[in-house]
Design a protein around this motif. Sequence first.
Motif, PDB file in Angstrom:
ATOM      1  N   ASP A   1       0.872  -1.164  -0.017  1.00 23.92           N
ATOM      2  CA  ASP A   1      -0.043  -0.035  -0.496  1.00 23.92           C
ATOM      3  C   ASP A   1       0.827   1.231  -0.292  1.00 23.92           C
ATOM      4  O   ASP A   1       1.767   1.019   0.685  1.00 23.92           O
ATOM      5  CB  ASP A   1      -0.890  -0.160   1.041  1.00 23.92           C
ATOM      6  N   THR A   2       0.732   2.601  -0.380  1.00 24.49           N
ATOM      7  CA  THR A   2       1.369   3.670  -0.772  1.00 24.49           C
ATOM      8  C   THR A   2       0.215   4.186   0.059  1.00 24.49           C
ATOM      9  O   THR A   2      -1.237   5.096  -0.101  1.00 24.49           O
ATOM     10  CB  THR A   2       1.354   4.819  -2.225  1.00 24.49           C
ATOM     11  N   GLN A   3       1.298   5.166   0.923  1.00 21.41           N
ATOM     12  CA  GLN A   3      -0.166   6.598   1.611  1.00 21.41           C
ATOM     13  C   GLN A   3       0.762   7.591   1.092  1.00 21.41           C
ATOM     14  O   GLN A   3       1.719   7.750   1.541  1.00 21.41           O
ATOM     15  CB  GLN A   3      -0.201   6.184   3.427  1.00 21.41           C
TER      16      GLN A   3
ATOM     17  N   PHE B   1       5.330   3.907   1.768  1.00 26.14           N
ATOM     18  CA  PHE B   1       4.873   2.510   1.101  1.00 26.14           C
ATOM     19  C   PHE B   1       5.554   1.940   2.324  1.00 26.14           C
ATOM     20  O   PHE B   1       5.971   1.631   2.605  1.00 26.14           O
ATOM     21  CB  PHE B   1       5.815   2.205  -0.347  1.00 26.14           C
TER      22      PHE B   1
ATOM     23  N   SER C   1       5.144  -3.062   2.341  1.00 23.54           N
ATOM     24  CA  SER C   1       4.746  -4.015   1.566  1.00 23.54           C
ATOM     25  C   SER C   1       5.128  -5.715   2.656  1.00 23.54           C
ATOM     26  O   SER C   1       5.622  -5.384   3.197  1.00 23.54           O
ATOM     27  CB  SER C   1       6.403  -4.389   0.406  1.00 23.54           C
TER      28      SER C   1
ATOM     29  N   GLU D   1       4.979  10.317   2.665  1.00 26.35           N
ATOM     30  CA  GLU D   1       4.878   9.576   1.625  1.00 26.35           C
ATOM     31  C   GLU D   1       5.325   8.141   2.197  1.00 26.35           C
ATOM     32  O   GLU D   1       6.451   7.776   2.634  1.00 26.35           O
ATOM     33  CB  GLU D   1       5.793   9.572   0.758  1.00 26.35           C
TER      34      GLU D   1
END
Length: 699
Positions: free
Chosen positions: A453-455, A499, A501, A497
């Motif tokens: 996911d990317t936030q 990331f 995984s 920012e």
Amino acid sequence: MVDINGVRAQSPRTLPAEEPQAAPQPETPASAPAADTAAPAAAAAKPKTAEEAATPQEAVQAIHALPLPRRDDLAGMPGQVASSVYTPRVEAFNATRAEQAQAALDRFAPQRSDFAGLNGATASYEYDNALTAYQSNPYTQELQRIVDEAKAQPAQVPAYLTAGQSTTNVSSLPLEQVSSALGVLGVKLPANPSPEQVQSAYELLGKLPDEALGWAMNPGSQVNFSTPVIGASTPSLIPARVGGDVRVEGEVKLSQVQTDVNFQQTQQFEMSAQMQITGSASFGKTPLNRIYGWADKLGVLSPGAKSLVESSPLLRNVVKGLPIPVSASAETFTGTRLTYQATVTPQQGAQLAKGDLAVAPNPLDPMNMPVGTSVMMRGQTLEGTSFAASYKLLNGETTHTELKGQGFGVRRVDANTFEVYSGPVKTVENEMFLGIGRRGLISAGIGVDKSADTQAMSVARLDLRTEEGRAAYQNFMSSGQIPNWSPPGVSQSGKSEIFNSDHVASVGANLGSLSWMQEINSSHLTINRTTWQDGSIEQTNSYTINNDHSSEVSFKLGADGKPIEGATTYRVMLANYNESLTSYMRNAFDGQGAKPKSFDGNQHVQLTFNDSQLMQLRDIAKDYLDKTGRGDLPGMIRAGSAASNDFEVKLAMANTPGEVFAVVSNDFSRNFMAENFLSMTGLTGQSIPGQMVVRDAGN
């Protein structure tokens, strides 16, 4: 019934009490005589100056309210001329701030003479307590910071005084987040909106009341789901089938205990409610096919019945199945998912495992969240596909899901500091299972789950000891607004920012609708880059494998984009480390002259390095290879032509601190690194650089 209760239209229950130094607020009468209210509003009390302040808090507010140096009268001047006029103004402004802050510090500081009426020992004790309380007051600390920053940067106006709008002000939100928030309210923007439509979207969102705005921006804040299921499909006796239904699913997960750097032990707890609309298609064996097959084998079908079935192609396919040995099904689905995700302590995890949800982190009760715990709520739309197939006893399933939406959360950084964050979240999930047996009956195999996911989060750190920090926290809970940088209440704010995984491999079995899975391998990667409003950057890269081996690299960049010297830290956590290997490691770090140490039982071992220590470790490895007489290898290493998988050789071949740390932090080095370090110390006479800290693992 699946319930995830949130924070919408509620207030935090437990916040710290007002600072004792704060001036008491007079009570406002329920009503006042008309004659007493006749004075015009303009005659309101004049704000206090720093000299008039009765508390450190009032002094801070007065200093922050000083007018900024003028520069509007310098328009049109040549750059150097304007600078020659403006710079002295800034220096005078900072000098005034520093002078007023220092005067307040001196004026409010407790004096030993205040306790002259007490005997000597008691007077010293009371004075020391008063001084400690004064120095720990956040407003006292802010006054000292004002003095320090004015001395460090006398020609620069502090960035938080000139910062723009709040980082989550509607006008500063990205269009994607505005579109998502309006979608929650049932307003859908077209794929390529016109400038007029974009302007209208921002205008509409900006007019929402706080409660509606908070819910639209953070749709995961509250949800209650019941589970009526509707659907229609081809009857199950048809070999090739299509169908569709609406499903509501609830799921609860609790991970294993993980020991992170700084010896923090946590577990991941997650509750989710998902509603999806599904369309499906399948072909292959049906229950009727299997019944017919067994009836034929047991000889309970008469020849006439078998002949009747064989004479009709349609009935033959319905009863006997298609003339191919493969069964398969495919689904497409869309829907929504709301998720409560928390990082908890092992003690909280033990209670959650028993079903006691009262201990789950609650952003409405922040002071009861242990340090290091956090909670994040997400509201996301989803779409995906799944496919399953079987051939004889071999069967496999795979599912791909994409989600996008909004998330918001709270993390307790330390006793007084809380980090709040809000913004868009995009997630991709892939699940795979391969096993043997009969799908839907009994099977066993291996599963692999991957997610990323990317936030893009607006983030702020709040000091809840302060009145301003508590007000900012309350505003975040009610409206979803991330506050602007304004110390001391808001010590930092900016954009993150992030990331994430995850990879998990498991073995398990299915028996009908029941399933059991046991994790055999897992890894987690996080990259978190935060740009603060003063232009400085902090980044942390962390990686964990199998819950017992973690590494972390953190660094900082100044507002000029250049690395801050000495601000890069490398850590590796060897959790549940063998007691003998811990002893070897300790002796290697302590050096030859130190008394050897031994340990009882497994240990948690943390190694910490900086850039220069890692390069020193590289040089020790080179010296070690020189002394071991490895032929031409040392020369080949210096020439850059060596190739080897040996631990000490890879260390010696490294060219940068990052390359050295990659060797040290590799989990494949875990079981022999300590012995190699001890050999290097013994032969070179040099202790391993860096810091080693050990805690008993309790097992």
